[in-house]
Design a protein around this motif. Sequence first.
Motif, short mmCIF file in Angstrom:
data_model
loop_
_atom_site.label_atom_id
_atom_site.label_comp_id
_atom_site.label_asym_id
_atom_site.label_seq_id
_atom_site.Cartn_x
_atom_site.Cartn_y
_atom_site.Cartn_z
N ALA A 138 0.83 -1.20 0.00
CA ALA A 138 0.00 0.00 0.00
C ALA A 138 0.87 1.26 0.00
CB ALA A 138 -0.93 0.00 1.22
N PHE A 139 1.96 1.22 0.76
CA PHE A 139 2.85 2.39 0.80
C PHE A 139 3.62 2.54 -0.51
CE2 PHE A 139 2.63 4.61 4.83
CZ PHE A 139 1.76 3.77 5.53
N ALA A 140 4.00 1.42 -1.12
CA ALA A 140 4.67 1.49 -2.43
C ALA A 140 3.72 2.09 -3.46
CB ALA A 140 5.13 0.10 -2.86
N ALA A 141 2.47 1.63 -3.44
CA ALA A 141 1.47 2.14 -4.39
C ALA A 141 1.23 3.63 -4.16
CB ALA A 141 0.17 1.35 -4.25
N ALA A 142 1.14 4.03 -2.88
CA ALA A 142 0.88 5.43 -2.56
C ALA A 142 2.05 6.31 -3.01
CB ALA A 142 0.65 5.59 -1.06
N ALA A 143 3.28 5.85 -2.76
CA ALA A 143 4.45 6.63 -3.18
C ALA A 143 4.51 6.73 -4.70
CB ALA A 143 5.73 5.99 -2.62
N CYS A 144 4.16 5.64 -5.36
CA CYS A 144 4.18 5.62 -6.83
C CYS A 144 3.18 6.62 -7.40
CB CYS A 144 3.88 4.20 -7.32
SG CYS A 144 3.85 4.06 -9.12
N ALA A 145 1.96 6.61 -6.86
CA ALA A 145 0.92 7.52 -7.36
C ALA A 145 1.36 8.97 -7.19
CB ALA A 145 -0.38 7.27 -6.60
N ALA A 194 15.57 13.20 -3.93
CA ALA A 194 14.61 13.95 -3.11
C ALA A 194 14.01 13.10 -2.00
CB ALA A 194 13.50 14.49 -4.01
N LEU A 195 14.48 11.84 -1.87
CA LEU A 195 13.86 10.93 -0.91
C LEU A 195 14.42 11.02 0.50
CD1 LEU A 195 13.34 7.72 -3.08
CD2 LEU A 195 11.62 9.35 -2.27
N GLY A 196 15.38 11.90 0.73
CA GLY A 196 15.90 12.04 2.09
C GLY A 196 17.01 11.06 2.40
N ASP A 197 17.48 11.11 3.65
CA ASP A 197 18.65 10.34 4.05
C ASP A 197 18.45 8.84 3.96
OD1 ASP A 197 20.01 12.58 4.52
OD2 ASP A 197 19.97 12.48 6.71
N ALA A 198 17.39 8.36 4.54
CA ALA A 198 17.21 6.91 4.65
C ALA A 198 15.73 6.55 4.42
CB ALA A 198 17.67 6.44 6.03
N PRO A 199 15.31 6.58 3.16
CA PRO A 199 13.90 6.31 2.86
C PRO A 199 13.54 4.83 3.06
CG PRO A 199 15.16 6.52 0.82
CD PRO A 199 16.11 6.82 1.95
N HIS A 200 12.31 4.57 3.43
CA HIS A 200 11.83 3.19 3.56
C HIS A 200 11.80 2.49 2.20
CE1 HIS A 200 10.57 2.85 7.74
NE2 HIS A 200 10.02 4.05 7.69
N GLN A 201 12.03 1.18 2.25
CA GLN A 201 12.05 0.38 1.02
C GLN A 201 10.77 0.51 0.19
OE1 GLN A 201 11.71 -3.83 1.34
NE2 GLN A 201 13.04 -4.26 -0.41
N PRO A 202 9.57 0.40 0.81
CA PRO A 202 8.36 0.49 -0.03
C PRO A 202 8.24 1.84 -0.73
CG PRO A 202 7.83 -0.44 2.12
CD PRO A 202 9.24 0.06 2.21
N ILE A 203 8.69 2.89 -0.08
CA ILE A 203 8.58 4.22 -0.68
C ILE A 203 9.54 4.35 -1.86
CG2 ILE A 203 9.00 6.68 -0.23
CD1 ILE A 203 7.70 6.10 2.58
N VAL A 204 10.76 3.84 -1.69
CA VAL A 204 11.71 3.86 -2.82
C VAL A 204 11.16 3.00 -3.96
CG1 VAL A 204 14.05 3.38 -3.57
CG2 VAL A 204 13.65 4.18 -1.24
N MET A 205 10.59 1.86 -3.60
CA MET A 205 10.04 0.97 -4.64
C MET A 205 8.95 1.70 -5.42
SD MET A 205 10.41 -2.10 -5.91
CE MET A 205 10.80 -3.52 -4.90
N GLY A 206 8.10 2.43 -4.71
CA GLY A 206 7.03 3.16 -5.37
C GLY A 206 7.58 4.22 -6.31
N VAL A 207 8.58 4.96 -5.85
CA VAL A 207 9.17 6.01 -6.69
C VAL A 207 9.89 5.37 -7.88
CG1 VAL A 207 10.92 7.82 -6.74
CG2 VAL A 207 9.32 7.68 -4.81
#
Lengths: 223, 239
Positions: free
Chosen positions: A58-65, A117-130
């Motif tokens: 869900a977080f990967a999808a949200a970051a992707c959108a 732009a993802l900051g120092d240590a972004p979570h894996q699902p968020i990077v995956m979404g981007v």
Amino acid sequence: MERQAALLLLADGRLPAGGYAHSGGLEPAVTAGRVADMAGLEKFLIGRAETAGLIASAFAAAACARAAADDLSDLETLAVELDARTPSPELRKVSRDLGRQLRRAMSSIHPHPLFAALGDAPHQPIVMGVAAAVLGLGPRDAALAILHENNSGAAASAAKLMRVDPFDVHAILARMTTRLDALAGQAAVAAEGAPGDLPSPGAPLSDIAAEHHRRRDVRLFAS
Amino acid sequence: MHDETPTAPQTRALRLGVAGPVGTGKSSVIATICRHLRDDFALGVITNDIYTDEDARFLKSEGVLPEERIRAVETGSCPHTAIRDDVTMNLMAVEDMERDFASLDIVLVESGGDNLTATFSPALVDAQLFVLDVAGGGDVARKGGPGISGADLLVINKIDLGPHVDVDVEQMVADAEKARDGGPVLALSRKHPDTVEKLCDWVREMHKTYAGGGHIPVDPGPMAPHHHAHDDGHTHSHD
């Protein structure tokens, strides 16, 4: 469906982003005797997909959108919400370590200003979404990529942790494909809502086990 | 930003890999290098353990460097993957170390003990040592393989043990030189100070060449095509 090859690239366990060092919580579950055979492995993987897997997707999808719309204003909120859904400090660190690694790999493989732009240590699902957005994929693809990567990675570690027939392990993965498709669909729908409303199913024993695992002197996998 | 620091000076150390089978003395070689060169160079160490952080603990307990300059990477029991197929974890550990302690002269990366085919990717290190020891058998050097034939320096360690394990050290060195087409081979024992000095000289020279821009990383790569002569004079080639 025009970007299927890009999805396969992103979800492939051979993508050099360091995922092979993790068992997705399987090692502590095996060590504690909670997973002892193929039936136990299947239950473990299903349980993980339905909890941590649904959250991550869900977080990967949200970051992707959001990345696809070129609007990263929610990213900090997404990170905070994901932290709140990950009670174990150890698992929060693992998620951020894997996120940094995925960002490092993708920044070299397919450079894009969004990664910086993802900051120092972004979570894996968020990077995956981007990463999915940067490759021209949609939220459901991002959800599927992380569900598949996390599931197949944990399953692959079974060969080193248990007495298994690798065909049996992959048979479990084959049986789970419909489930992963459904979870990815669920994640993509949820991603349209506010970050605070994203799914939050928990698996407290996994959080406790991750903390115990970190304190073990001898372990095959980092988590 | 962790990975992009436009304001900080870009400092990149010589990245030196140390590979070789389990128990040949990789950690000990690194401890020796640190002990002898720490006053001349700013050093950092990344260890790769297979299922513990034993090597990092050993180096810390030896007190060869401040503890924070020794970091362990966990490789999920795939030490060869971590230095070759998927170097991201190690690469980031090296980059983090270079950033946190800028400016470093040399970062040593210790591979988890593996087999004779495990070598570092040129994406991770600039130069690499491959460590064998006499106790592992005098015939190992003759077997060749990417690490033995292609590393920038082959170290044959624990030569003081030669007489106790019936290994002719001179012969083993000669075999190694042959397998390496004359590439450098160093017979080492920490009990023989002259050999330790040679090891340090090699590292100093490599750093000088690297800093001068004269070193181009060489990939030991897969085994070179070779052939075996059979007793009947028939030969075959394979790769």
